[in-house]
Motif scaffolding. Structure first.
Motif, PDB file in Angstrom:
ATOM      1  N   ALA A  78      13.672   7.702   2.812  1.00 20.07           N
ATOM      2  CA  ALA A  78      14.123   6.743   3.809  1.00 20.07           C
ATOM      3  C   ALA A  78      13.714   5.347   3.346  1.00 20.07           C
ATOM      4  O   ALA A  78      12.719   5.194   2.630  1.00 20.07           O
ATOM      5  N   GLU A  79      14.482   4.368   3.722  1.00 15.52           N
ATOM      6  CA  GLU A  79      14.189   2.965   3.386  1.00 15.52           C
ATOM      7  C   GLU A  79      13.981   2.758   1.884  1.00 15.52           C
ATOM      8  O   GLU A  79      13.019   2.112   1.461  1.00 15.52           O
TER       9      GLU A  79
ATOM     10  N   LEU B 106      10.672   2.805  -4.418  1.00 13.93           N
ATOM     11  CA  LEU B 106       9.792   3.048  -3.286  1.00 13.93           C
ATOM     12  C   LEU B 106      10.601   3.509  -2.087  1.00 13.93           C
ATOM     13  O   LEU B 106      11.779   3.191  -1.949  1.00 13.93           O
ATOM     14  N   GLY B 107       9.947   4.255  -1.222  1.00 14.07           N
ATOM     15  CA  GLY B 107      10.586   4.692   0.004  1.00 14.07           C
ATOM     16  C   GLY B 107       9.623   5.519   0.820  1.00 14.07           C
ATOM     17  O   GLY B 107       8.422   5.555   0.549  1.00 14.07           O
ATOM     18  N   LYS B 108      10.137   6.194   1.831  1.00 17.61           N
ATOM     19  CA  LYS B 108       9.319   7.033   2.694  1.00 17.61           C
ATOM     20  C   LYS B 108       9.839   8.465   2.673  1.00 17.61           C
ATOM     21  O   LYS B 108      11.045   8.704   2.636  1.00 17.61           O
TER      22      LYS B 108
ATOM     23  N   ALA C 140       6.076   6.329  -4.128  1.00 12.05           N
ATOM     24  CA  ALA C 140       6.662   5.633  -5.274  1.00 12.05           C
ATOM     25  C   ALA C 140       7.150   6.670  -6.278  1.00 12.05           C
ATOM     26  O   ALA C 140       6.487   7.690  -6.499  1.00 12.05           O
ATOM     27  N   PHE C 141       8.316   6.397  -6.886  1.00 11.92           N
ATOM     28  CA  PHE C 141       8.838   7.232  -7.962  1.00 11.92           C
ATOM     29  C   PHE C 141       8.857   6.410  -9.245  1.00 11.92           C
ATOM     30  O   PHE C 141       9.361   5.290  -9.265  1.00 11.92           O
TER      31      PHE C 141
ATOM     32  N   ASN D 195       0.841  -1.190   0.000  1.00 16.80           N
ATOM     33  CA  ASN D 195       0.000   0.000   0.000  1.00 16.80           C
ATOM     34  C   ASN D 195       0.879   1.243   0.000  1.00 16.80           C
ATOM     35  O   ASN D 195       1.327   1.710   1.045  1.00 16.80           O
ATOM     36  N   VAL D 196       1.137   1.765  -1.195  1.00 17.96           N
ATOM     37  CA  VAL D 196       1.941   2.977  -1.372  1.00 17.96           C
ATOM     38  C   VAL D 196       1.007   4.035  -1.969  1.00 17.96           C
ATOM     39  O   VAL D 196       0.740   4.021  -3.166  1.00 17.96           O
TER      40      VAL D 196
END
Length: 265
Positions: A20-21, A38-40, A47-48, A2-3
């Protein structure tokens, strides 16, 4: 997975230090596989998606728009911020300025432009009275104001097939039809996002005036150089927008196919 938030743009918009992450995933769709980062950021999952892939290797008319949008949908994306480099037809929207567009004119020719082209997916006629999410546009404009960035509220994006630049005669025609900006990527991206019931808004960076308006002959390198010179503003705007976004916000965009039972691909 779930992004809920995605950024679509070129390589320059994605800065690994933002997240982050960070991690990379591949998402399979009936239209092809899509690589996402993906990251935070600001405590939110993001998501990029690099629209033109690594090294700007895919021209605008060959971008796999359906795979891209469906991949984002499948990882839970509800809201998309897209970025685009554009030429200007409007003397009030000059180079290095930002425009949060609100309408488009479609002059593309050979691109698959819908998920609903008959067969097992059926045929659905999707409303595009507001092709760019009004709620998300307001967030972008607030983010620009917060960061003292000059962003025009509204503009008509003329989407051409590319990859060639437009002729001066075409530029004059587009201007007479009410176009403000010209680019090569917003259609069918915006259309597919609405069909997939996701909020979608685009921030445009003006890199040049269109052919015949600009006193100089246009070059691809000119566009790339202008984008590189102003990429920091795009990143600042995207980061502030994510900070302001309610990642689970509901919206009419997310119920665009309600009368048809919702999006089911």
């Amino acid at each position: 997975m779930n992004v809920p938030i995605a950024i679509i743009g070129g390589t320059g918009v994605y800065d690994p230090s933002m997240l982050a992450e960070p991690r990379q995933v591949n998402v399979q769709t009936p239209y092809g596989n899509v690589s996402l980062r993906l990251g935070k950021y600001a405590g939110k999952d993001v998501a990029f998606l690099n629209r033109h892939e690594e090294g700007h290797s895919v021209p605008p008319h060959l971008v796999n728009y359906r795979a891209n949008i469906l991949a984002l949908k499948r990882i839970g994306v509800r809201q998309i911020i897209a970025t685009a480099a554009v030429g200007s037809l409007n003397e009030n929207m000059g180079p290095n300025q930002l425009v949060i567009i609100d309408q488009f004119l479609d002059f593309t020719k050979v691109r698959p432009s819908t998920f609903f082209d008959g067969g097992q997916n059926g045929v659905i006629h999707t409303d595009l009275t507001y092709p760019y999410c009004p709620r998300l546009r307001k967030v972008l404009l607030q983010a620009a104001a917060d960061k003292n960035l000059n962003a025009h509220d509204g503009g008509v994006y003329v989407c051409t097939e590319g990859p060639r630049f437009e002729t001066p005669a075409e530029i004059r025609m587009y201007k007479q039809l009410g176009g403000d900006l010209v680019g090569m990527t917003s259609v069918p991206e915006a259309v597919l996002a609405r069909e997939a019931e996701m909020c979608y808004a685009t921030v445009c960076m003006v890199t040049n005036f269109g052919a015949g308006i600009s006193p100089e002959v246009l070059t691809h390198m000119e566009v790339l150089d202008a984008m590189k010179a102003n990429i920091e503003n795009i990143k600042i705007l995207a980061m502030r927008t994510i900070e302001l976004m309610d990642s689970q916000a509901g919206c009419d965009c997310q119920e665009a196919l309600k009368e048809f039972g919702g999006f089911k691909l």
